[in-house]
Design a protein around this motif. Sequence first.
Motif, mmCIF file in Angstrom:
data_model
loop_
_atom_site.group_PDB
_atom_site.id
_atom_site.type_symbol
_atom_site.label_atom_id
_atom_site.label_comp_id
_atom_site.label_asym_id
_atom_site.label_seq_id
_atom_site.Cartn_x
_atom_site.Cartn_y
_atom_site.Cartn_z
ATOM 1 N N GLU A 144 -3.539 2.984 -5.906
ATOM 2 C CA GLU A 144 -4.623 2.222 -4.547
ATOM 3 C C GLU A 144 -5.360 0.950 -4.397
ATOM 4 N N ASN A 166 0.780 3.570 -2.858
ATOM 5 C CA ASN A 166 0.532 5.244 -2.753
ATOM 6 C C ASN A 166 1.124 6.129 -3.337
ATOM 7 N N LYS A 184 0.908 -1.110 -0.051
ATOM 8 C CA LYS A 184 -0.332 -0.136 -0.122
ATOM 9 C C LYS A 184 1.014 1.492 0.041
#
Length: 183
Positions: A60, A55, A51
């Motif tokens: 996402e 990011n 993640k």
Amino acid sequence: MKINIKFDYTFICKAVLHEQLEALGLEYKLNNLGEVEFQKKLSALEIENVKEAFNKYGIEILANPQNVLVERIKDVITELISDPEKSRKYNVSSYLADELNYSYAHLSSVFSEITYSSIENFIILKKIDLAKHLIIHEDFTLTEIAHQLNYSSVAHLSAQFKKTTGLTPSAFQRIIKKRQEIE
């Protein structure tokens, strides 16, 4: 000075995904844009690292909303079945609709689409699992178990139990008692 450039977004996204996943040392396969398949189940830490890496590039991780809804349906059903007072008080379809703020028709449709089974079948399986637990760990009669699981009769419980497990509840009880004697 200005120059005009052309972007190949698919190529850029695949390159970023490849670069980040390789840096994390994860084995993966890019199935198509928007889907990464990992060769093994990721730990919570690995998911968090993925993640964070994604990011940075505005990528996402999306949880499939339908899968999330199915898990919520299962949780609400489990909660309802585990509480004898609630399960006698509420109709499952109404309870699900009220708790999850969707029509029962919608919930049923999503559940069937994702699990290839019906909500009703899931309820039966959960009830039988709970019946097995009560037979193994509690000293209830079949009448008490049938009542606790909101069955209309012991015969109804027995019929569903046999259809699901291949054994009658009495036969299951005998097998469990024999196993406990051996141990």
